[in-house]
Design a protein around this motif. Sequence first.
Motif, PDB file in Angstrom:
ATOM      1  N   LEU A 123      39.037  49.726  31.130  1.00 46.83           N
ATOM      2  CA  LEU A 123      39.700  48.907  32.140  1.00 46.83           C
ATOM      3  C   LEU A 123      38.777  47.780  32.594  1.00 46.83           C
ATOM      4  O   LEU A 123      37.608  48.018  32.923  1.00 46.83           O
ATOM      5  CB  LEU A 123      40.094  49.783  33.329  1.00 46.83           C
ATOM      6  CG  LEU A 123      40.862  49.124  34.472  1.00 46.83           C
ATOM      7  CD1 LEU A 123      42.208  48.606  33.993  1.00 46.83           C
ATOM      8  CD2 LEU A 123      41.057  50.125  35.617  1.00 46.83           C
ATOM      9  N   GLN A 124      39.301  46.559  32.613  1.00 47.97           N
ATOM     10  CA  GLN A 124      38.517  45.393  33.004  1.00 47.97           C
ATOM     11  C   GLN A 124      38.961  44.781  34.327  1.00 47.97           C
ATOM     12  O   GLN A 124      38.145  44.329  35.127  1.00 47.97           O
ATOM     13  CB  GLN A 124      38.594  44.317  31.909  1.00 47.97           C
ATOM     14  CG  GLN A 124      38.031  44.746  30.571  1.00 47.97           C
ATOM     15  CD  GLN A 124      36.534  44.930  30.581  1.00 47.97           C
ATOM     16  OE1 GLN A 124      35.836  44.395  31.439  1.00 47.97           O
ATOM     17  NE2 GLN A 124      36.023  45.700  29.625  1.00 47.97           N
ATOM     18  N   SER A 125      40.262  44.747  34.582  1.00 47.35           N
ATOM     19  CA  SER A 125      40.778  44.087  35.780  1.00 47.35           C
ATOM     20  C   SER A 125      42.225  44.509  35.979  1.00 47.35           C
ATOM     21  O   SER A 125      42.913  44.850  35.006  1.00 47.35           O
ATOM     22  CB  SER A 125      40.685  42.562  35.622  1.00 47.35           C
ATOM     23  OG  SER A 125      41.303  41.887  36.696  1.00 47.35           O
ATOM     24  N   LEU A 126      42.685  44.512  37.225  1.00 43.44           N
ATOM     25  CA  LEU A 126      44.094  44.829  37.461  1.00 43.44           C
ATOM     26  C   LEU A 126      44.576  44.191  38.750  1.00 43.44           C
ATOM     27  O   LEU A 126      43.787  43.768  39.599  1.00 43.44           O
ATOM     28  CB  LEU A 126      44.328  46.335  37.477  1.00 43.44           C
ATOM     29  CG  LEU A 126      43.801  47.152  38.649  1.00 43.44           C
ATOM     30  CD1 LEU A 126      44.603  48.447  38.767  1.00 43.44           C
ATOM     31  CD2 LEU A 126      42.336  47.498  38.441  1.00 43.44           C
ATOM     32  N   VAL A 134      44.256  44.696  32.524  1.00 41.21           N
ATOM     33  CA  VAL A 134      43.639  44.285  31.261  1.00 41.21           C
ATOM     34  C   VAL A 134      42.686  45.382  30.808  1.00 41.21           C
ATOM     35  O   VAL A 134      41.871  45.883  31.595  1.00 41.21           O
ATOM     36  CB  VAL A 134      42.864  42.958  31.423  1.00 41.21           C
ATOM     37  CG1 VAL A 134      41.914  42.736  30.263  1.00 41.21           C
ATOM     38  CG2 VAL A 134      43.821  41.794  31.513  1.00 41.21           C
ATOM     39  N   PHE A 135      42.796  45.738  29.536  1.00 39.76           N
ATOM     40  CA  PHE A 135      41.920  46.729  28.926  1.00 39.76           C
ATOM     41  C   PHE A 135      41.251  46.117  27.696  1.00 39.76           C
ATOM     42  O   PHE A 135      41.797  45.206  27.068  1.00 39.76           O
ATOM     43  CB  PHE A 135      42.709  47.957  28.464  1.00 39.76           C
ATOM     44  CG  PHE A 135      43.351  48.752  29.572  1.00 39.76           C
ATOM     45  CD1 PHE A 135      42.774  49.925  30.033  1.00 39.76           C
ATOM     46  CD2 PHE A 135      44.553  48.337  30.142  1.00 39.76           C
ATOM     47  CE1 PHE A 135      43.371  50.665  31.035  1.00 39.76           C
ATOM     48  CE2 PHE A 135      45.157  49.070  31.149  1.00 39.76           C
ATOM     49  CZ  PHE A 135      44.555  50.238  31.600  1.00 39.76           C
ATOM     50  N   GLY A 154      39.853  35.085  19.169  1.00 41.01           N
ATOM     51  CA  GLY A 154      39.495  34.867  20.560  1.00 41.01           C
ATOM     52  C   GLY A 154      38.548  35.928  21.089  1.00 41.01           C
ATOM     53  O   GLY A 154      38.287  36.952  20.456  1.00 41.01           O
ATOM     54  N   SER A 155      37.988  35.694  22.258  1.00 38.47           N
ATOM     55  CA  SER A 155      37.050  36.624  22.866  1.00 38.47           C
ATOM     56  C   SER A 155      37.800  37.641  23.713  1.00 38.47           C
ATOM     57  O   SER A 155      38.998  37.525  23.953  1.00 38.47           O
ATOM     58  CB  SER A 155      36.044  35.862  23.724  1.00 38.47           C
ATOM     59  OG  SER A 155      36.726  35.149  24.749  1.00 38.47           O
ATOM     60  N   LYS A 156      37.088  38.636  24.184  1.00 37.55           N
ATOM     61  CA  LYS A 156      37.705  39.692  24.979  1.00 37.55           C
ATOM     62  C   LYS A 156      38.174  39.165  26.328  1.00 37.55           C
ATOM     63  O   LYS A 156      37.574  38.264  26.913  1.00 37.55           O
ATOM     64  CB  LYS A 156      36.711  40.838  25.182  1.00 37.55           C
ATOM     65  CG  LYS A 156      36.522  41.729  23.967  1.00 37.55           C
ATOM     66  CD  LYS A 156      35.660  42.934  24.317  1.00 37.55           C
ATOM     67  CE  LYS A 156      35.533  43.881  23.128  1.00 37.55           C
ATOM     68  NZ  LYS A 156      34.723  45.080  23.468  1.00 37.55           N
ATOM     69  N   LEU A 157      39.246  39.758  26.817  1.00 32.96           N
ATOM     70  CA  LEU A 157      39.785  39.393  28.119  1.00 32.96           C
ATOM     71  C   LEU A 157      39.016  40.109  29.215  1.00 32.96           C
ATOM     72  O   LEU A 157      38.570  41.252  29.043  1.00 32.96           O
ATOM     73  CB  LEU A 157      41.269  39.746  28.194  1.00 32.96           C
ATOM     74  CG  LEU A 157      42.169  39.064  27.158  1.00 32.96           C
ATOM     75  CD1 LEU A 157      43.593  39.593  27.253  1.00 32.96           C
ATOM     76  CD2 LEU A 157      42.145  37.543  27.339  1.00 32.96           C
ATOM     77  N   THR A 158      38.887  39.445  30.370  1.00 32.12           N
ATOM     78  CA  THR A 158      38.079  39.992  31.460  1.00 32.12           C
ATOM     79  C   THR A 158      38.818  40.102  32.783  1.00 32.12           C
ATOM     80  O   THR A 158      38.487  40.949  33.605  1.00 32.12           O
ATOM     81  CB  THR A 158      36.838  39.118  31.683  1.00 32.12           C
ATOM     82  OG1 THR A 158      37.249  37.783  32.048  1.00 32.12           O
ATOM     83  CG2 THR A 158      35.976  39.052  30.433  1.00 32.12           C
ATOM     84  N   ARG A 173      31.805  33.448  31.222  1.00 36.54           N
ATOM     85  CA  ARG A 173      32.691  34.584  31.439  1.00 36.54           C
ATOM     86  C   ARG A 173      33.501  34.395  32.719  1.00 36.54           C
ATOM     87  O   ARG A 173      32.946  34.075  33.778  1.00 36.54           O
ATOM     88  CB  ARG A 173      31.883  35.872  31.520  1.00 36.54           C
ATOM     89  CG  ARG A 173      32.713  37.138  31.737  1.00 36.54           C
ATOM     90  CD  ARG A 173      31.787  38.343  31.913  1.00 36.54           C
ATOM     91  NE  ARG A 173      32.545  39.561  32.154  1.00 36.54           N
ATOM     92  CZ  ARG A 173      32.945  40.399  31.212  1.00 36.54           C
ATOM     93  NH1 ARG A 173      32.637  40.149  29.946  1.00 36.54           N
ATOM     94  NH2 ARG A 173      33.633  41.481  31.503  1.00 36.54           N
ATOM     95  N   VAL A 174      34.807  34.563  32.636  1.00 32.78           N
ATOM     96  CA  VAL A 174      35.662  34.478  33.820  1.00 32.78           C
ATOM     97  C   VAL A 174      35.461  35.745  34.639  1.00 32.78           C
ATOM     98  O   VAL A 174      35.703  36.863  34.169  1.00 32.78           O
ATOM     99  CB  VAL A 174      37.135  34.307  33.433  1.00 32.78           C
ATOM    100  CG1 VAL A 174      38.020  34.324  34.693  1.00 32.78           C
ATOM    101  CG2 VAL A 174      37.341  33.002  32.667  1.00 32.78           C
ATOM    102  N   LEU A 175      35.025  35.580  35.895  1.00 33.96           N
ATOM    103  CA  LEU A 175      34.708  36.708  36.765  1.00 33.96           C
ATOM    104  C   LEU A 175      35.806  37.024  37.769  1.00 33.96           C
ATOM    105  O   LEU A 175      35.790  38.093  38.388  1.00 33.96           O
ATOM    106  CB  LEU A 175      33.402  36.436  37.522  1.00 33.96           C
ATOM    107  CG  LEU A 175      32.155  36.201  36.672  1.00 33.96           C
ATOM    108  CD1 LEU A 175      30.957  35.938  37.565  1.00 33.96           C
ATOM    109  CD2 LEU A 175      31.891  37.388  35.758  1.00 33.96           C
ATOM    110  N   GLY A 176      36.747  36.114  37.952  1.00 32.63           N
ATOM    111  CA  GLY A 176      37.813  36.362  38.917  1.00 32.63           C
ATOM    112  C   GLY A 176      38.948  35.369  38.758  1.00 32.63           C
ATOM    113  O   GLY A 176      38.736  34.229  38.338  1.00 32.63           O
ATOM    114  N   LEU A 177      40.149  35.825  39.086  1.00 37.75           N
ATOM    115  CA  LEU A 177      41.342  34.978  39.111  1.00 37.75           C
ATOM    116  C   LEU A 177      42.090  35.253  40.415  1.00 37.75           C
ATOM    117  O   LEU A 177      42.250  36.408  40.809  1.00 37.75           O
ATOM    118  CB  LEU A 177      42.271  35.279  37.934  1.00 37.75           C
ATOM    119  CG  LEU A 177      41.779  34.962  36.518  1.00 37.75           C
ATOM    120  CD1 LEU A 177      42.804  35.441  35.494  1.00 37.75           C
ATOM    121  CD2 LEU A 177      41.517  33.475  36.349  1.00 37.75           C
TER     122      LEU A 177
END
Length: 597
Positions: free
Chosen positions: A298-301, A316-317, A419-423, A488-492
């Motif tokens: 798990l990366q973000s939810l 996102v996993f 593409g790269s991994k989602l964060t 790296r995207v750290l937050g949305l």
Amino acid sequence: MALTDRSSARPPLLLLVSCFLCAASSFPRDLQAISVLDESGDFPAFQSLLQDNRTRRLGLHFQGMTRVNRMLFITARDHVFAVNLTTAAEAFVPQMTLTWRAADVSKCAVRGKDGDECYNYIKVLVPRDDETLFVCGTNAFNPACRNYKTSTLEQVGSDLPGQARCPFESGQSNAGTFADGDFYSATVTDFLASDAVIYRSLGDGRPVLRTVKYDSKWLREPRFLHAVEYGRFVYFFLSEIAVEYTTLGKVVFSRVARVCKNDNGGSPRVLDKHWTSFLKARLNCSLPGESLFYFDVLQSLTGVLQINGRPAVLAVFTTQANSIPGSAVCAFYMDDVEEVFSGKFKEQRGGDSSWTAAPEDAVPRPRPGSCAGDGPAADFKSSVDFPDETLAFVKSFPLMDGAVPAVNRRPFYTRTASGSKLTQIAADVSAGPRKERAVVFLGSEDGRVAKVLVATLPHDTSGSRLLEDIDVYDPDKCDLGVREEDRRVLGLELDKEHHALFVAFGSCLVRVPLSRCGRHGACKRACLASRDPYCIWLRTGRCADTAPGFKAGFEQDIEGDHSNMAACAADISATSRDREMAADSAYGKPPPTAAAG
């Protein structure tokens, strides 16, 4: 019915490789973006207080952001910045700034820590009530907390201890929320980060409670992602080393854990001052097939949203670190979570390493993990009155046997071959003029944001669509260093009211419009073929961003085939497009073109 765990006993890499090969014919291909945007220079960005030489030299060091009403609070090193969302489109600058530096950094240096950590990284900012923010920082490895007025960022009262409420250093994970006056936190409690905890404190009517210390069946090297109040419970979403797969090494699974808000702890004999209601279950984000292809980490939810009219979370996993690289977006209904918590428990048989479902006749009454005064425990006024058998069972077996199934039993979106991994993830589940579309925004390791129109209904044969692939990171505004992780995207954070998405990197924040419909100019075919819920074709003969409440005088066709429509001239200059967008935006004002800060 909840899905049970059907993983084989093979190492994760071999499992994923064999699964990939056996399902190659049906394995989903990565979606191709309808539109690719590689020009990020026009997006407004915020770095730090550039007029402050010290802050400018040290940089932002973003830690998190929280939206409270019409203000966006950004936590960073030594600072909290408050940005007015109403004016951020014109000038991305803070309206209020809180500076909170560590009082004594000498102790931090004595402990042998790196100089970069001997600052006050603000890791917690949670609304305590309508008028107060609860803020905690690492404080040079001596965590501390304070209360501040939301409207002015003036401190209220004196400092509070931060232990078990805030981590000790910037790289450690944490989550927290207030519920019924209590602060529920998930972090580490010690300098060495050896004691991970889910903790309740600060309430007037409830005792301080925590998870059992140094018990890998409760928590094992967790990474906490999110805490949310829902119904009678507080839920924690995390990833951790799977205790049920120790024979395969350190395999990471994603979990959802819950505790009752009215939990008062156990008896003096069992679970005294500890949770009596703590349970956890695996989140199953996988591709179906003869063998499931798992996205385990798990990366973000999001918080709890409405998916198909039912409360759910979107997440996102990614795959295991030693496996085929891949990312996926899955959603989980909250009633499916509840169903798993009402199912069978998982137990380890004696000295055997195997884990199986505990037989029903071995589960005591009232059911372990129940809330006092409700359901199976309706006859008990408080958890302190639970029988020792119930308390002893939940202490030994907090893990559920079933896994929470994803909505539609499969991901909404996957990325495995490119593409790269989602964060990170942010979601708008009521997008478009009719508020019937779901759009997710996905940040990645390489500074890009994917905008995906997701198909949430099982009978939707059109599938999800990758609407836009946007390069957001601008080295001219974000001070690109030599480290790749800077991108790296750290937050949305979604600000739907003002048609914006805030994208956070370690060194800057960027404000991105939710759509760029004006780029299609006077080309109806391009406007409709973008399939963007935020784009509408106006009667005036232009493509425009839709605004809230815009209900008439436009066309939009998300599913239609536009190949037979008349083609348009392809030589419209970018300047012309920008002018058309400014003139025909449904918002009635031009989009931002200049960066602030």
